[in-house]
Design a protein around this motif. Structure first.
Motif, PDB file in Angstrom:
ATOM      1  N   GLU A 287      10.373 -64.952 -21.295  1.00 21.26           N
ATOM      2  CA  GLU A 287      10.915 -64.150 -22.388  1.00 21.26           C
ATOM      3  C   GLU A 287      10.155 -62.833 -22.544  1.00 21.26           C
ATOM      4  N   LYS A 288       8.819 -62.889 -22.442  1.00 16.81           N
ATOM      5  CA  LYS A 288       8.041 -61.657 -22.520  1.00 16.81           C
ATOM      6  C   LYS A 288       8.374 -60.713 -21.378  1.00 16.81           C
ATOM      7  N   CYS A 289       8.544 -61.274 -20.212  1.00 18.47           N
ATOM      8  CA  CYS A 289       8.933 -60.447 -19.059  1.00 18.47           C
ATOM      9  C   CYS A 289      10.299 -59.818 -19.272  1.00 18.47           C
ATOM     10  N   ASP A 290      11.224 -60.611 -19.869  1.00 21.41           N
ATOM     11  CA  ASP A 290      12.556 -60.059 -20.151  1.00 21.41           C
ATOM     12  C   ASP A 290      12.466 -58.899 -21.140  1.00 21.41           C
ATOM     13  N   ARG A 291      11.647 -59.082 -22.198  1.00 25.66           N
ATOM     14  CA  ARG A 291      11.491 -57.985 -23.154  1.00 25.66           C
ATOM     15  C   ARG A 291      10.871 -56.759 -22.489  1.00 25.66           C
ATOM     16  N   HIS A 292       9.937 -57.042 -21.618  1.00 27.45           N
ATOM     17  CA  HIS A 292       9.295 -55.947 -20.879  1.00 27.45           C
ATOM     18  C   HIS A 292      10.323 -55.181 -20.048  1.00 27.45           C
ATOM     19  N   LEU A 293      11.143 -55.933 -19.324  1.00 20.61           N
ATOM     20  CA  LEU A 293      12.163 -55.295 -18.487  1.00 20.61           C
ATOM     21  C   LEU A 293      13.194 -54.553 -19.333  1.00 20.61           C
ATOM     22  N   GLN A 294      13.535 -55.128 -20.491  1.00 19.53           N
ATOM     23  CA  GLN A 294      14.476 -54.445 -21.371  1.00 19.53           C
ATOM     24  C   GLN A 294      13.899 -53.119 -21.864  1.00 19.53           C
ATOM     25  N   ALA A 295      12.604 -53.146 -22.227  1.00 19.92           N
ATOM     26  CA  ALA A 295      11.962 -51.897 -22.670  1.00 19.92           C
ATOM     27  C   ALA A 295      11.960 -50.872 -21.546  1.00 19.92           C
ATOM     28  N   LEU A 296      11.648 -51.338 -20.333  1.00 22.61           N
ATOM     29  CA  LEU A 296      11.656 -50.412 -19.197  1.00 22.61           C
ATOM     30  C   LEU A 296      13.050 -49.857 -18.940  1.00 22.61           C
ATOM     31  N   SER A 297      14.055 -50.748 -19.016  1.00 22.12           N
ATOM     32  CA  SER A 297      15.428 -50.289 -18.775  1.00 22.12           C
ATOM     33  C   SER A 297      15.865 -49.288 -19.828  1.00 22.12           C
ATOM     34  N   SER A 298      15.514 -49.571 -21.091  1.00 18.63           N
ATOM     35  CA  SER A 298      15.866 -48.638 -22.162  1.00 18.63           C
ATOM     36  C   SER A 298      15.205 -47.288 -21.951  1.00 18.63           C
ATOM     37  N   GLY A 299      13.893 -47.340 -21.642  1.00 17.68           N
ATOM     38  CA  GLY A 299      13.204 -46.075 -21.381  1.00 17.68           C
ATOM     39  C   GLY A 299      13.776 -45.359 -20.177  1.00 17.68           C
ATOM     40  N   PHE A 300      14.145 -46.143 -19.145  1.00 20.25           N
ATOM     41  CA  PHE A 300      14.720 -45.529 -17.960  1.00 20.25           C
ATOM     42  C   PHE A 300      16.046 -44.853 -18.273  1.00 20.25           C
ATOM     43  N   HIS A 301      16.904 -45.538 -19.015  1.00 21.67           N
ATOM     44  CA  HIS A 301      18.205 -44.937 -19.346  1.00 21.67           C
ATOM     45  C   HIS A 301      18.025 -43.693 -20.215  1.00 21.67           C
ATOM     46  N   ASP A 302      17.066 -43.756 -21.144  1.00 22.97           N
ATOM     47  CA  ASP A 302      16.814 -42.568 -21.962  1.00 22.97           C
ATOM     48  C   ASP A 302      16.358 -41.398 -21.085  1.00 22.97           C
ATOM     49  N   ARG A 303      15.428 -41.685 -20.189  1.00 24.56           N
ATOM     50  CA  ARG A 303      14.961 -40.619 -19.298  1.00 24.56           C
ATOM     51  C   ARG A 303      16.079 -40.131 -18.396  1.00 24.56           C
ATOM     52  N   ASP A 304      16.905 -41.101 -17.923  1.00 33.09           N
ATOM     53  CA  ASP A 304      18.000 -40.701 -17.048  1.00 33.09           C
ATOM     54  C   ASP A 304      18.955 -39.761 -17.768  1.00 33.09           C
ATOM     55  N   SER A 305      19.284 -40.093 -19.032  1.00 32.24           N
ATOM     56  CA  SER A 305      20.172 -39.217 -19.811  1.00 32.24           C
ATOM     57  C   SER A 305      19.529 -37.856 -20.052  1.00 32.24           C
ATOM     58  N   ARG A 306      18.230 -37.908 -20.409  1.00 31.45           N
ATOM     59  CA  ARG A 306      17.536 -36.646 -20.678  1.00 31.45           C
ATOM     60  C   ARG A 306      17.453 -35.777 -19.417  1.00 31.45           C
ATOM     61  N   TYR A 307      17.104 -36.436 -18.295  1.00 28.49           N
ATOM     62  CA  TYR A 307      16.999 -35.659 -17.050  1.00 28.49           C
ATOM     63  C   TYR A 307      18.358 -35.148 -16.594  1.00 28.49           C
ATOM     64  N   SER A 308      19.408 -35.958 -16.818  1.00 27.95           N
ATOM     65  CA  SER A 308      20.752 -35.491 -16.452  1.00 27.95           C
ATOM     66  C   SER A 308      21.115 -34.256 -17.270  1.00 27.95           C
ATOM     67  N   LEU A 309      20.817 -34.301 -18.579  1.00 29.15           N
ATOM     68  CA  LEU A 309      21.094 -33.139 -19.417  1.00 29.15           C
ATOM     69  C   LEU A 309      20.274 -31.930 -18.969  1.00 29.15           C
ATOM     70  N   GLU A 310      19.005 -32.176 -18.650  1.00 24.93           N
ATOM     71  CA  GLU A 310      18.172 -31.063 -18.194  1.00 24.93           C
ATOM     72  C   GLU A 310      18.678 -30.499 -16.868  1.00 24.93           C
ATOM     73  N   ILE A 311      19.126 -31.400 -15.985  1.00 25.76           N
ATOM     74  CA  ILE A 311      19.673 -30.931 -14.699  1.00 25.76           C
ATOM     75  C   ILE A 311      20.929 -30.114 -14.924  1.00 25.76           C
ATOM     76  N   LYS A 312      21.807 -30.583 -15.843  1.00 25.20           N
ATOM     77  CA  LYS A 312      23.026 -29.834 -16.123  1.00 25.20           C
ATOM     78  C   LYS A 312      22.691 -28.464 -16.707  1.00 25.20           C
ATOM     79  N   GLU A 313      21.734 -28.451 -17.648  1.00 27.53           N
ATOM     80  CA  GLU A 313      21.338 -27.149 -18.213  1.00 27.53           C
ATOM     81  C   GLU A 313      20.758 -26.244 -17.139  1.00 27.53           C
ATOM     82  N   ALA A 314      19.956 -26.832 -16.257  1.00 18.43           N
ATOM     83  CA  ALA A 314      19.385 -26.026 -15.171  1.00 18.43           C
ATOM     84  C   ALA A 314      20.474 -25.506 -14.235  1.00 18.43           C
TER      85      ALA A 314
END
Length: 434
Positions: A287-314
């Motif tokens: 369960e702790k590992c699952d929460r860990h992976l969920q946190a990583l996935s959430s952070g990854f998706h946030d970064r992916d969205s942010r980087y996609s927006l930055e790439i589009k702006e660039a």
């Protein structure tokens, strides 16, 4: 300070390097000191070196505060402090280095501490001018530290997105802290975390196909999380069956006719309980590992969205720059054509000027030649005139002589006539007639 107290506060006491040496001596003898505050004591390299050396042998100190000492202004202070950790300190968990003017030149030593020292779990670095490059170095160091659970970096001139990524890794460590996984599961979990972190790093770096392949692996691990949820439901069913089995074993043990049957029921009951305890530990780890992976996935998706927006702006900015470049190129070509036309006109004017200058020089040479001829003729005419004047003067002199001679002759004739008339008056008529 007393060597038998758990906490010593020497903040803003201005003890200097000599005081630091005394504190180091105290740390070699104390067995109870847990917290030490040395804020605002104006240490230099000598004082910090003494403290760093004693950290290698001290086995009790857990918290060290060194804020407001300007350690970044003395070259080598941070490296000297880190030497104590590298030499073998295993008890210090809290380190406060706030307000120490630690800049880009000293950030490598801090990163070495984060990357290699596993005992420090709480590190305070706020209000040190790391800047953009220093923030990226801290991010790279935190990525490989699995034990750091608090990192304060406020006021360090680090971009917000870099700070967010650093805190995501710290949050990851908090989720993973205390996991009691079996060796095989732990290896698998660590491998999965490394893959997830590598995938996120690849997305940030925009490395194309390899990053997408790793993201596909992340999605597959998400499917495994669903499978684990199904396994959890199955475990709940097994728990109900286990409870039922334990109840039957207790009844059978109570109804046993022989001691051997009763002992066998008790052994089976204990074995089932041990297996259940181990299963619960493993389930908690999962369960702790699952929460860990969920946190990583959430952070990854946030970064992916942010980087996609930055790439589009660039990309939009690049497109705008390209359009501006085209406009500037057109203007440049227009100006170049105008300059070329002006250059052609200038070249034609230069050629005309040279031709006119050449003709003027030829005309000037011809006029000078004619002037020389005229002057020569003038000199010749003047010489001829002078000769004529001399000849005229000579003729006038001769004419004058002749006139004088004629006057003399006329006088002589007159005299001759008078004499003859006087001598022969009668012969005057015939002479006159003649």
């Amino acid at each position: 300070a007393h060597a038998d107290v758990p906490t010593v506060n020497l903040a803003y006491s201005c003890i200097g390097d000599s005081g630091a040496v005394e504190v180091a001596h105290m740390l070699t003898t104390t067995t109870t000191l847990r917290k030490l505050d040395l804020s605002g004591n104006e240490f230099t390299l000598d004082g910090i070196r003494a403290i760093g050396q004693v950290l290698a042998v001290n086995e009790t100190l857990q918290s060290l505060t060194l804020r407001w000492n300007g350690l970044g202004r003395s070259t080598g202070c941070i490296a000297a402090l880190m030497a104590g950790f590298k030499a073998g300190n295993r008890t210090l968990t809290h380190l406060d280095l706030r307000h120490n003017a630690i800049g880009l030149d000293e950030v490598d030593a801090v990163c070495l501490l984060i990357r290699e020292v596993e005992t420090v779990t709480h590190l305070q670095l706020s209000f040190n001018p790391f800047g953009v490059e220093g923030g990226l170095k801290l991010l790279d160091a935190v990525r490989w530290n699995g034990n750091l659970r608090q990192l304060e970096i406020d006021g360090c001139r680090i971009p917000p997105d870099t700070m967010d990524e650093i805190q995501q890794y710290v949050k990851r460590n908090n989720y993973a802290h205390g996991s009691a996984l079996a060796p095989v599961h732990a290896t698998q979990t660590d491998a999965e975390l490394r893959h997830v972190n590598a995938a996120a790093s690849d997305v940030k770096a925009n490395e194309g196909k390899d990053a997408l392949d790793k993201l596909t692996g992340v999605a597959a691990r998400g499917e495994r999380m669903v499978e684990r949820a199904q396994e959890k439901q199955a475990l709940e069913r097994l728990e109900r069956e286990r409870s039922s089995i334990l109840i039957r074993l207790m009844q059978k043990g109570a109804d046993a006719k022989t001691e051997r049957q009763r002992e066998a029921c008790n052994q089976m009951y204990s074995l089932i309980q041990k297996l259940h305890t181990q299963s619960e530990k493993e389930q908690l780890a999962v369960e702790k590992c699952d929460r860990h992976l969920q946190a990583l996935s959430s952070g990854f998706h946030d970064r992916d969205s942010r980087y996609s927006l930055e790439i589009k702006e660039a990309q939009d900015l690049l497109h705008e720059h390209y359009e501006n470049k085209e406009v500037v190129a057109k203007v440049f070509r227009s100006r170049a054509a105008e300059l070329q036309a002006m250059q052609s006109e200038f070249d034609a004017a230069v050629r005309d000027h040279r031709w006119a200058k050449h003709n003027a020089e030829e005309e000037e040479d011809e006029l000078r030649r004619q002037l020389r001829l005229v002057m020569t003729e003038n000199r010749q005419l003047k010489a001829s005139l002078d000769g004529e004047e001399e000849q005229l003067a000579k003729l006038e002199r001769q004419n004058k002589v002749l006139r004088m001679h004629m006057g003399g002759l006329e006088i002589d004739v007159s005299r001759s006539l008078v004499t003859k008339v006087e001598d022969d008056p009668d012969g005057l008529t015939p002479v006159a007639a003649q």
